[in-house]
Design a protein around this motif. Structure first.
Motif, PDB file in Angstrom:
ATOM      1  N   ARG A  63       0.810  -1.217   0.000  1.00  0.00           N
ATOM      2  CA  ARG A  63       0.000   0.000   0.000  1.00  0.00           C
ATOM      3  C   ARG A  63       0.841   1.264   0.000  1.00  0.00           C
TER       4      ARG A  63
ATOM      5  N   LEU B 111      -0.151   4.102  -2.423  1.00  0.00           N
ATOM      6  CA  LEU B 111      -1.295   4.951  -2.090  1.00  0.00           C
ATOM      7  C   LEU B 111      -0.881   6.108  -1.185  1.00  0.00           C
ATOM      8  N   VAL B 112       0.001   5.819  -0.227  1.00  0.00           N
ATOM      9  CA  VAL B 112       0.490   6.858   0.680  1.00  0.00           C
ATOM     10  C   VAL B 112       1.277   7.916  -0.099  1.00  0.00           C
TER      11      VAL B 112
ATOM     12  N   GLY C  18       1.030   8.552  -3.314  1.00  0.00           N
ATOM     13  CA  GLY C  18       0.105   9.266  -4.189  1.00  0.00           C
ATOM     14  C   GLY C  18      -0.624  10.365  -3.456  1.00  0.00           C
ATOM     15  N   LEU C  19      -1.057  10.090  -2.237  1.00  0.00           N
ATOM     16  CA  LEU C  19      -1.716  11.105  -1.415  1.00  0.00           C
ATOM     17  C   LEU C  19      -0.753  12.235  -1.069  1.00  0.00           C
TER      18      LEU C  19
ATOM     19  N   SER D 197      -6.502   3.746  -8.207  1.00  0.00           N
ATOM     20  CA  SER D 197      -6.612   4.154  -6.811  1.00  0.00           C
ATOM     21  C   SER D 197      -5.496   5.116  -6.405  1.00  0.00           C
ATOM     22  N   THR D 198      -4.293   4.934  -6.984  1.00  0.00           N
ATOM     23  CA  THR D 198      -3.187   5.848  -6.697  1.00  0.00           C
ATOM     24  C   THR D 198      -3.504   7.240  -7.216  1.00  0.00           C
TER      25      THR D 198
ATOM     26  N   CYS E 119      -6.018   8.950  -5.011  1.00  0.00           N
ATOM     27  CA  CYS E 119      -5.411   9.468  -3.786  1.00  0.00           C
ATOM     28  C   CYS E 119      -4.734  10.814  -4.038  1.00  0.00           C
ATOM     29  N   THR E 120      -4.103  10.947  -5.203  1.00  0.00           N
ATOM     30  CA  THR E 120      -3.448  12.212  -5.553  1.00  0.00           C
ATOM     31  C   THR E 120      -4.482  13.324  -5.707  1.00  0.00           C
TER      32      THR E 120
ATOM     33  N   ALA F  34      -7.432  13.381  -4.379  1.00  0.00           N
ATOM     34  CA  ALA F  34      -8.003  13.627  -3.052  1.00  0.00           C
ATOM     35  C   ALA F  34      -7.089  14.527  -2.215  1.00  0.00           C
ATOM     36  N   GLY F  35      -5.786  14.329  -2.336  1.00  0.00           N
ATOM     37  CA  GLY F  35      -4.849  15.176  -1.598  1.00  0.00           C
ATOM     38  C   GLY F  35      -4.948  16.626  -2.027  1.00  0.00           C
TER      39      GLY F  35
END
Length: 244
Positions: free
Chosen positions: A26, A29-30, A32-33, A223-224, A227-228, A230-231
């Protein structure tokens, strides 16, 4: 307040180093955020504030934008120079042999960058609480990757685990030292605007050239990307709630 917030960067850096030893699937994902948070801060908060604070023009271009471009190019130059030195050393020593001092030098550069992250937090809080919060969020998110990479690169070049941990702790303490330094002086508005522009360029380079490519390197997943987005959207929300 800036020093208190910098404690978050301290803890996040340690968390990144801890994760480097127990990496999971994961991680993308971190990262990407984190990239989205950094992009949002640069485009939606740092640059507007830098343009407002440093309103002088140089040859028809706002000084803050010139420093923004300079910060991007400076980060690119440092990264390319370090990569060239590593490649030259690897070519001299042959494949499979890595010099510990190369890893230590790279980690030391990251420690210096983390100290400037702390200065950026302190400088942003001198502008206002909303600005400080937004910058702190980006720095804290970025410091997870910093901690991860500091431990990884120190270990990658053949240093003992205790050296890697020592560099990780130094990287974690650096934002605290940087934020604490701003408690002893007030940065003039024009200088502050210029610094925020320069820091914005560095931050954008780290997001666009390192964090996001790493996030999508082995996991080009939707999903990556989400996340970007969303950030960046989260920073938009923070800026809106704080009144810009």
């Amino acid at each position: 307040m800036a020093v208190f917030v910098a404690l978050g960067a301290f803890l996040m850096t340690l968390a990144g180093g801890w994760t480097a030893q127990r990496v999971t699937d994961r991680r993308h994902l971190v990262l990407g955020l984190a990239g989205g948070l950094m992009l949002g801060v640069v485009g939606l908060d740092l640059l507007p504030e830098a343009l407002h604070a440093a309103d002088r023009e140089i040859f028809g271009v706002p000084a803050a934008l010139l420093l923004f471009v300079a910060g991007f190019l400076l980060a690119h130059l440092v990264e390319r120079t370090l990569a060239a030195r590593q490649a030259a050393h690897g070519g001299a020593e042959g494949p499979g042999h890595r010099a510990p001092e190369v890893g230590l030098a790279a980690a030391a550069a990251m420690v210096g960058h983390s100290a400037m992250d702390g200065v950026a937090i302190g400088a942003a809080f001198q502008v206002g609480g909303g600005m400080g919060t937004a910058v702190a969020l980006a720095v804290i998110a970025h410091d997870f990757a910093d901690g991860f990479n500091t431990f990884t690169i120190t270990s990658l070049y053949g240093n003992a685990r205790r050296r890697a941990i020592a560099m990780l702790v130094a990287d974690a303490c650096a934002p605290l030292a940087g934020a604490l330094s701003t408690a002893f002086f007030h940065i003039p508005e024009a200088v502050l605007g210029g610094y925020l522009g320069l820091f914005g360029g560095v931050l954008l380079y780290l997001a666009a050239a390192e964090i996001l490519p790493e996030a999508h390197h082995e996991h080009p997943a939707r999903s990556t990307l989400l996340c970007t987005v969303a950030g960046a959207a989260f920073i938009w929300l923070v800026v809106g709630l704080s009144g810009g």
